[in-house]
Design an enzyme around this catalytic site. Structure first.
Site, PDB file in Angstrom:
ATOM      1  N   ASP A   1      -1.448  -4.029  -7.082  1.00  0.00           N
ATOM      2  CA  ASP A   1      -1.291  -4.772  -5.820  1.00  0.00           C
ATOM      3  C   ASP A   1      -1.401  -3.814  -4.627  1.00  0.00           C
ATOM      4  OD1 ASP A   1       1.126  -3.441  -6.295  1.00  0.00           O
ATOM      5  OD2 ASP A   1       2.333  -4.963  -5.283  1.00  0.00           O
TER       6      ASP A   1
ATOM      7  N   ASP B   1      -0.602   2.333  -5.039  1.00  0.00           N
ATOM      8  CA  ASP B   1      -1.550   1.762  -6.017  1.00  0.00           C
ATOM      9  C   ASP B   1      -2.948   2.337  -5.771  1.00  0.00           C
ATOM     10  OD1 ASP B   1      -0.134  -1.107  -7.053  1.00  0.00           O
ATOM     11  OD2 ASP B   1       0.419  -0.484  -5.052  1.00  0.00           O
TER      12      ASP B   1
ATOM     13  N   ASN C   1       2.536  -6.363  -2.821  1.00  0.00           N
ATOM     14  CA  ASN C   1       2.766  -5.667  -1.547  1.00  0.00           C
ATOM     15  C   ASN C   1       2.239  -6.467  -0.369  1.00  0.00           C
ATOM     16  OD1 ASN C   1       4.057  -3.284  -2.417  1.00  0.00           O
ATOM     17  ND2 ASN C   1       2.104  -2.471  -3.144  1.00  0.00           N
TER      18      ASN C   1
ATOM     19  N   THR D   1       1.003  -1.960 -12.125  1.00  0.00           N
ATOM     20  CA  THR D   1       1.718  -1.247 -11.061  1.00  0.00           C
ATOM     21  C   THR D   1       2.112  -2.188  -9.914  1.00  0.00           C
ATOM     22  OG1 THR D   1      -0.295  -0.609  -9.894  1.00  0.00           O
ATOM     23  CG2 THR D   1       0.513   0.919 -11.584  1.00  0.00           C
TER      24      THR D   1
ATOM     25  N   PHE E   1      11.247  -3.364  -6.343  1.00  0.00           N
ATOM     26  CA  PHE E   1      10.341  -4.369  -5.791  1.00  0.00           C
ATOM     27  C   PHE E   1       9.528  -5.120  -6.864  1.00  0.00           C
ATOM     28  CE2 PHE E   1       6.137  -5.533  -4.093  1.00  0.00           C
ATOM     29  CZ  PHE E   1       6.499  -6.377  -3.054  1.00  0.00           C
ATOM     30  N   ASN E   2       8.791  -4.394  -7.706  1.00  0.00           N
ATOM     31  CA  ASN E   2       7.871  -5.073  -8.636  1.00  0.00           C
ATOM     32  C   ASN E   2       8.605  -6.044  -9.555  1.00  0.00           C
ATOM     33  OD1 ASN E   2       5.646  -3.724  -7.644  1.00  0.00           O
ATOM     34  ND2 ASN E   2       5.701  -2.123  -9.209  1.00  0.00           N
TER      35      ASN E   2
ATOM     36  N   HIS F   1       4.942   6.295  -6.321  1.00  0.00           N
ATOM     37  CA  HIS F   1       5.385   5.546  -7.507  1.00  0.00           C
ATOM     38  C   HIS F   1       4.258   5.341  -8.531  1.00  0.00           C
ATOM     39  CE1 HIS F   1       8.893   4.173  -5.143  1.00  0.00           C
ATOM     40  NE2 HIS F   1       8.060   3.801  -4.199  1.00  0.00           N
ATOM     41  N   ASP F   2       3.246   4.582  -8.121  1.00  0.00           N
ATOM     42  CA  ASP F   2       2.290   4.047  -9.096  1.00  0.00           C
ATOM     43  C   ASP F   2       1.426   5.108  -9.786  1.00  0.00           C
ATOM     44  OD1 ASP F   2       3.323   1.588  -8.465  1.00  0.00           O
ATOM     45  OD2 ASP F   2       1.715   1.046  -7.083  1.00  0.00           O
TER      46      ASP F   2
HETATM   47  C1  BDR Z   1       6.633  -0.410  -6.097  1.00  0.00           C
HETATM   48  O1  BDR Z   1       6.598  -1.409  -5.079  1.00  0.00           O
HETATM   49  C2  BDR Z   1       5.458  -1.272  -4.281  1.00  0.00           C
HETATM   50  O2  BDR Z   1       5.801  -1.278  -2.937  1.00  0.00           O
HETATM   51  C3  BDR Z   1       4.761  -0.008  -4.704  1.00  0.00           C
HETATM   52  O3  BDR Z   1       3.358  -0.198  -4.693  1.00  0.00           O
HETATM   53  C4  BDR Z   1       5.270   0.254  -6.095  1.00  0.00           C
HETATM   54  O4  BDR Z   1       4.460  -0.364  -7.077  1.00  0.00           O
HETATM   55  C5  BDR Z   1       7.791   0.521  -5.815  1.00  0.00           C
HETATM   56  O5  BDR Z   1       8.986  -0.184  -5.808  1.00  0.00           O
HETATM   57 CA    CA Z   2       2.290  -1.301  -6.579  1.00  0.00          CA
END
Ligand code: BDR
Ligand code: CA
Length: 314
Positions: free
Chosen positions: A11, A16, A41, A127, A169-170, A243-244
């Site tokens: 996303d 990402d 996102n 991701t 978040f994810n 993160h991703d």
């Molecule tokens: C995740 O949430 C999104 O904002 C980032 O792309 C990542 O996948 C981190 O919490």
């Molecule tokens: Ca992401």
């Protein structure tokens, strides 16, 4: 050794976007069968476009990009423009990408590709929110044994949540899809906030990216300069967490990471802790481990690998 067949589900999102560029840089190691986009996102219309922009930037006009679900299974969509900007990849020069969007729905692509594959053969790399993957499993459960492994970014334990007090978040965006994925029975490797918050874009690391003289590295530098401001302010850290890209780094160099096999369940019942990954870190429940919960990273090694990938795209 043959390249590992993978399907990426994402996303974008600047992190990402960097994940995609890393994966697209190493065709001899990763055989990307397709890239599926999901709402997260930013809305789906932007995540699928951003995905195609990154394929174009990497010079991979052959990449196959599919649009998937425009909202979570049950809950309303939450987006993260506060982190990623209005476009999702603020810092990048947005235009109409030359890489086309495939007509097939992402969920059907995932189902058809897995159904045509051998057991234990394809690695999934999600991701973003897990809506596309969860829905594919619900639509055709026979795909499950064909999945080799799921290497995902999502969840939080020691670090606490970034979107609610306990949820990442994810997972919070589509906890029901995450529940389907974490109970599917195939091996999961989770890059949670516990590890991704150790992969910070410090000033030195950003400078090293900016010193690579090609347009891909320059684009990454520009996107990350926008991206890191949010988390620097929120957490008072030296940089933003990448993160991703930890998922792709794990596939390329697992020795950069350390984890523990534990049972993880997703809370889908309590409104306050909705989307929390309940990690049985000390194995107190007796439930069989379903996840390799990554807790440590060689962050300098990770950034060295990122820079190698960016140089390869020059
Ligand atoms: C995740 O949430 C999104 O904002 C980032 O792309 C990542 O996948 C981190 O919490
Ligand atoms: Ca992401």
């Amino acid at each position: 050794m043959a390249a590992t067949p993978i399907i990426i589900d994402c996303d974008p999102g600047q992190d990402d976007a960097v994940m995609l560029l890393m994966a697209l840089a190493v065709p001899d190691q990763l055989d990307i069968l397709g890239i599926t986009a999901v709402a997260g996102n930013v809305p789906l219309a932007l995540t699928q476009r951003n995905t195609r922009l990154m394929c174009e930037l990497a010079g991979r006009m052959d990449a196959r990009v599919f649009a998937g679900c425009s909202r979570p299974m049950v809950r309303d969509l939450i987006t993260a423009e506060a982190v990623h900007g209005r476009t999702g990849i603020d810092g990048y020069d947005i235009h109409d990408p030359a890489v086309p969007l495939e007509p097939q729905h992402a969920v059907d692509f995932i189902v058809d590709t897995l159904m045509a594959a051998d057991d234990n053969s394809i690695t999934l790399v999600p991701t973003g929110p897990l809506t596309n993957i969860g829905l594919a499993i619900v639509k055709e459960p026979l795909i499950v044994p064909r999945i080799k492994e799921i290497v995902l970014m999502g969840g939080a334990m020691r670090e606490g949540g970034n979107t609610s007090p306990s949820a990442e978040f994810n997972i919070l965006v589509d906890p029901h899809a995450a529940h389907v994925v974490f109970t599917c029975g195939r091996p999961i490797t989770a890059m949670s906030l516990d590890v991704t918050h150790l992969a910070l874009t410090t000033k030195e690391r950003l400078e090293a990216v900016g010193a690579i003289d090609n347009k891909v590295a320059q684009a990454v530098h520009s996107m990350l300069e926008f991206y890191d401001r949010h988390d620097i302010e929120k957490y008072g850290t030296d940089g933003g967490p990448l993160h991703d890209p930890c998922t792709i780094a794990y596939l390329l160099k697992p020795e950069l990471f350390q984890g523990k096999h534990v049972h993880v369940a997703v809370d889908i019942h309590s409104e306050r802790t909705m989307g929390e990954t309940c990690v049985d870190y000390w194995r107190v429940t007796g439930e069989a481990p379903n996840t390799n919960w990554i807790h440590s990273i060689d962050a300098d090694g990770f950034y060295a690998l990122l820079n190698d990938c960016l140089r390869a795209l020059g």
